[in-house]
Design a protein around this motif. Structure first.
Motif, PDB file in Angstrom:
ATOM      1  N   ARG A 139      -8.410   3.110   3.661  1.00  0.00           N
ATOM      2  CA  ARG A 139      -7.012   3.567   3.596  1.00  0.00           C
ATOM      3  C   ARG A 139      -6.398   3.683   4.978  1.00  0.00           C
ATOM      4  O   ARG A 139      -5.263   3.282   5.204  1.00  0.00           O
ATOM      5  N   PRO A 180      -6.794  -4.530   0.042  1.00  0.00           N
ATOM      6  CA  PRO A 180      -7.333  -4.065   1.326  1.00  0.00           C
ATOM      7  C   PRO A 180      -8.510  -4.901   1.834  1.00  0.00           C
ATOM      8  O   PRO A 180      -8.664  -5.084   3.049  1.00  0.00           O
ATOM      9  N   CYS A 191      -7.207  -1.414  -6.595  1.00  0.00           N
ATOM     10  CA  CYS A 191      -5.960  -0.972  -5.961  1.00  0.00           C
ATOM     11  C   CYS A 191      -4.811  -1.051  -6.971  1.00  0.00           C
ATOM     12  O   CYS A 191      -4.531  -2.127  -7.501  1.00  0.00           O
ATOM     13  N   PRO A 192      -4.135   0.066  -7.257  1.00  0.00           N
ATOM     14  CA  PRO A 192      -3.085   0.033  -8.284  1.00  0.00           C
ATOM     15  C   PRO A 192      -1.843  -0.740  -7.854  1.00  0.00           C
ATOM     16  O   PRO A 192      -1.007  -1.077  -8.682  1.00  0.00           O
ATOM     17  N   ARG A 193      -1.738  -1.022  -6.559  1.00  0.00           N
ATOM     18  CA  ARG A 193      -0.552  -1.702  -6.045  1.00  0.00           C
ATOM     19  C   ARG A 193      -0.811  -3.168  -5.706  1.00  0.00           C
ATOM     20  O   ARG A 193       0.078  -3.865  -5.243  1.00  0.00           O
ATOM     21  N   CYS A 205       0.828  -1.206   0.000  1.00  0.00           N
ATOM     22  CA  CYS A 205       0.000   0.000   0.000  1.00  0.00           C
ATOM     23  C   CYS A 205       0.863   1.257   0.000  1.00  0.00           C
ATOM     24  O   CYS A 205       1.814   1.375   0.765  1.00  0.00           O
ATOM     25  N   MET A 206       0.496   2.218  -0.878  1.00  0.00           N
ATOM     26  CA  MET A 206       1.253   3.488  -0.940  1.00  0.00           C
ATOM     27  C   MET A 206       0.348   4.662  -0.561  1.00  0.00           C
ATOM     28  O   MET A 206       0.643   5.798  -0.857  1.00  0.00           O
ATOM     29  N   GLN A 207      -0.795   4.349   0.056  1.00  0.00           N
ATOM     30  CA  GLN A 207      -1.693   5.385   0.565  1.00  0.00           C
ATOM     31  C   GLN A 207      -2.235   6.321  -0.521  1.00  0.00           C
ATOM     32  O   GLN A 207      -2.388   7.524  -0.297  1.00  0.00           O
ATOM     33  N   CYS A 208      -2.541   5.763  -1.679  1.00  0.00           N
ATOM     34  CA  CYS A 208      -3.046   6.600  -2.773  1.00  0.00           C
ATOM     35  C   CYS A 208      -4.519   6.967  -2.579  1.00  0.00           C
ATOM     36  O   CYS A 208      -5.025   7.877  -3.205  1.00  0.00           O
ATOM     37  N   ALA A 209      -5.231   6.182  -1.747  1.00  0.00           N
ATOM     38  CA  ALA A 209      -6.652   6.432  -1.414  1.00  0.00           C
ATOM     39  C   ALA A 209      -7.644   5.996  -2.492  1.00  0.00           C
ATOM     40  O   ALA A 209      -8.820   6.304  -2.407  1.00  0.00           O
ATOM     41  N   ASN A 210      -7.174   5.289  -3.494  1.00  0.00           N
ATOM     42  CA  ASN A 210      -8.093   4.756  -4.504  1.00  0.00           C
ATOM     43  C   ASN A 210      -9.190   3.914  -3.853  1.00  0.00           C
ATOM     44  O   ASN A 210     -10.360   3.978  -4.213  1.00  0.00           O
ATOM     45  N   CYS A 211      -8.771   3.089  -2.887  1.00  0.00           N
ATOM     46  CA  CYS A 211      -9.720   2.185  -2.229  1.00  0.00           C
ATOM     47  C   CYS A 211     -10.837   2.964  -1.527  1.00  0.00           C
ATOM     48  O   CYS A 211     -11.994   2.560  -1.564  1.00  0.00           O
ATOM     49  N   ALA A 242      -2.538  -4.284  -3.207  1.00  0.00           N
ATOM     50  CA  ALA A 242      -2.366  -4.450  -1.754  1.00  0.00           C
ATOM     51  C   ALA A 242      -3.535  -5.213  -1.113  1.00  0.00           C
ATOM     52  O   ALA A 242      -3.466  -5.567   0.061  1.00  0.00           O
ATOM     53  N   MET A 279      -5.347   0.495   6.326  1.00  0.00           N
ATOM     54  CA  MET A 279      -4.131  -0.032   5.685  1.00  0.00           C
ATOM     55  C   MET A 279      -2.877   0.514   6.382  1.00  0.00           C
ATOM     56  O   MET A 279      -1.940  -0.236   6.649  1.00  0.00           O
TER      57      MET A 279
HETATM   58  S1  SF4 Z   1      -5.836   1.688  -3.223  1.00  0.00           S
HETATM   59 FE1  SF4 Z   1      -4.240   0.254  -2.589  1.00  0.00          FE
HETATM   60  S2  SF4 Z   1      -2.357   1.465  -2.532  1.00  0.00           S
HETATM   61 FE2  SF4 Z   1      -4.050   2.895  -2.579  1.00  0.00          FE
HETATM   62  S3  SF4 Z   1      -4.463   3.369  -0.406  1.00  0.00           S
HETATM   63 FE3  SF4 Z   1      -5.818   1.721  -0.977  1.00  0.00          FE
HETATM   64  S4  SF4 Z   1      -4.718  -0.140  -0.453  1.00  0.00           S
HETATM   65 FE4  SF4 Z   1      -3.237   1.503  -0.464  1.00  0.00          FE
END
Ligand code: SF4
Ligand code: SF4
Length: 412
Positions: free
Chosen positions: A48, A87, A81-83, A28-34, A85, A51
Motif C-alpha cells: 500500500r 499493485p 484489489c477492489p479498484r 488506488c484508494m488506499q484501502c489496504a486490502n493488498c 489498481a 502505491m
Molecule cells: S488493494 Fe488496491 S485500492 Fe486498496 S490499497 Fe491496495 S492497491 Fe490500493
C-alpha cells in the motif's frame, strides 16, 4: 500535532511507471486490502505504501526501497484489489525503472528492452562479430594463433571468442557492479534518513541467507494466484546455472588444463560429463522458458501476469540461446568431418546466430531483465543485513494448514 510534510511529486516518474506497466496505479484508494493479502507484508503497509509513493511520484523512495524487490509478482494483491489498481504490476514497473535508474550508461536500457529498439540491439553484436570474422586471420597470425581444426573453431576460433566475450563481459560486469553499489548505497541512505537503518546481521551471514532463499525460490512458495511460476523460474534458474558451469568448465579445459600438463578434452564427446550437464541444463532451460511464456499467455483475470517487452525480450533471448545451442550440437554430431558445402554453411550460420544471442545476453546483462538477478540478490542481502524480512520466515507456504486461527484464505 503531526509534523507537516512537503511532498514534491515527480510527475514524469508517474508517467514512466504507467508506461512501464503500472497503468492502473491511479485507481488506488488506499484501502489496504493488498497489504492484508500479501504474504510478505506481515502487518506492514506493503505494498500500500508503495502505491501512494507511486501516485505521488516519490521516485527517490521507490528506487531505494528493498521491499519492492522482495515481491515476486504473485499478483495475489492485484487479484484482491477492489479498484483494479494492480499493485503487483506497479511493483514490477518500479523494478524495471530501478534498473534503468542505476544503469551506466543509461541509454543502454532503451536499446536492451524496448521492442522498437530491438533491431539496433541485434545489429550491435552482429556487426561486432561480423567485423571480428573479417579480421580473424590477420589478427590470429599477428598474435601467433594457429588454425584450429575443430569444426566450429575453424570458423570462429576459441581465442577470438574468449578475447571478445571476455572483454565485453568485463565491461558489462563493471557496469553491473556500479549499478548495484549505487543501489545499495541508496537503500542505506534512505533508511538512515528515516532513522531505521540497523545492521542486524553481518554481510557474510546475510549473503548466505539470501543465497539459501534464491536456490530454493523460497518466497515463490507463498504464491496464490501464480503458484506455477515457481517451477518455471526454478527451471530457468537451474538450466542457466548448468550452462554457465559448463561454459566455465570448457574455458578451464581449453586454457588452464594444458598449462598443468593435462590434455584438453574439448570439444567434449556426447557422453562426457560436461556435455551431459550441458544437454540436461539446456533442456531444463527450454522447459522453463516455454513454461514462463505459456503461463503468461494462459493467465487471465485480475491476478494474471502478462509481462511487458522488458519481460518478453529476455525470455525469448534465453529460449533462443538454448535452442540454437542444441541446433549447433546436432550439426556437430551429424555432419561428419567433411560435410557438404551447404551443410557446412548452415552449421556455421546457426553457430553465428547462437554466438550473437549469447553475446547479447551478456552485454545487456546490467540493462535487461537479467539485471533482476543482481538487484534482487542485493536487495535480499540488504534485507537480511538489516533484519528486514525476517518475519516472512515465520509464515507457512500457500496450502499449509497453519494459518491464522479462524481465517481462511478465502476470507482474508
Ligand atoms: S488493494 Fe488496491 S485500492 Fe486498496 S490499497 Fe491496495 S492497491 Fe490500493
Ligand atoms: S505481487 Fe504478491 S508478493 Fe508482490 S506485493 Fe502483491 S501479493 Fe505481495
Amino acid at each position: 500535532m503531526a509534523e507537516a510534510m512537503l511532498v514534491r511529486p515527480d510527475r514524469k516518474f508517474v508517467e514512466e511507471i504507467i508506461a512501464a506497466g503500472g497503468g492502473d496505479l491511479k485507481k488506488c484508494m488506499q484501502c489496504a486490502n493488498c497489504s492484508v493479502v500479501c504474504e510478505l507484508s506481515d502487518g506492514h503497509p506493503f505494498p500500500r505504501k508503495e502505491m501512494i509513493w507511486a501516485q505521488w511520484g516519490l521516485k527517490d523512495r521507490l528506487v531505494s526501497d528493498p521491499d519492492v524487490w522482495m515481491c515476486h509478482q504473485c499478483n495475489d494483491c492485484s487479484k484482491r484489489c477492489p479498484r483494479g489498481a494492480r499493485p503487483g504490476d506497479m511493483l514490477a514497473a518500479v523494478r524495471r525503472l530501478t534498473v534503468d535508474h542505476y544503469a551506466v550508461p543509461r541509454f543502454m536500457t532503451r536499446v536492451a528492452n524496448r521492442a522498437s529498439w530491438l533491431p539496433v540491439a541485434f545489429l550491435l553484436p552482429i556487426v561486432l562479430l561480423g567485423v571480428a570474422l573479417l579480421v580473424r586471420d590477420p589478427i590470429g597470425r599477428a598474435l601467433g594463433f594457429g588454425t584450429d581444426p575443430a569444426f566450429y573453431a575453424s570458423f570462429f576460433p576459441h581465442w577470438l571468442i574468449i578475447g571478445l566475450y571476455g572483454f565485453f563481459s568485463a565491461l558489462a560486469f563493471i557496469a553491473a557492479v556500479i549499478g548495484v553499489v549505487r543501489f545499495w548505497r541508496a537503500m542505506r541512505r534512505s533508511d538512515a534518513a528515516a532513522g531505521i537503518y540497523a545492521a542486524v546481521n553481518g554481510i557474510p551471514a546475510s549473503i548466505v541467507g539470501a543465497v539459501k532463499d534464491i536456490v530454493t525460490h523460497y518466497r515463490f512458495g507463498f504464491c496464490g494466484a501464480q503458484k506455477p511460476r515457481r517451477l518455471a523460474h526454478l527451471a530457468v534458474f537451474y538450466g542457466f546455472a548448468a550452462l554457465f558451469v559448463v561454459t566455465s568448465w570448457a574455458v578451464v579445459d581449453l586454457y588452464v588444463m594444458p598449462l598443468m600438463g593435462v590434455a584438453s578434452r574439448y570439444p567434449f564427446d556426447f557422453l562426457y560429463p560436461a556435455k551431459i550437464l550441458a544437454n540436461v541444463g539446456g533442456a531444463v532451460l527450454v522447459f522453463g522458458a516455454v513454461k514462463v511464456m505459456v503461463d503468461r499467455k494462459r493467465a487471465q483475470g485480475p491476478g494474471a501476469v502478462g509481462g511487458t517487452s522488458f519481460d518478453w525480450i529476455f525470455v525469448w533471448m534465453l529460449l533462443g540461446v538454448a535452442v540454437t545451442g542444441f541446433a549447433v550440437e546436432i550439426f556437430r554430431f551429424t555432419v561428419g568431418p567433411e560435410p557438404a558445402a551447404g551443410l557446412r554453411t548452415a552449421a556455421y550460420a546457426t553457430y553465428f546466430v547462437h554466438l550473437v544471442l549469447v553475446f547479447q545476453l551478456l552485454i545487456y546483462l546490467p540493462y535487461s531483465k537479467f539485471a533482476h538477478v543482481l538487484y534482487r540478490t542485493v536487495a535480499m542481502v540488504y534485507a537480511e543485513h538489516t533484519g528486514r524480512h525476517r518475519p516472512v520466515r515465520r509464515l507457512q507456504p500457500q496450502g499449509s494448514q497453519l494459518r491464522l486461527p479462524g481465517v481462511t484464505p478465502a476470507t482474508r
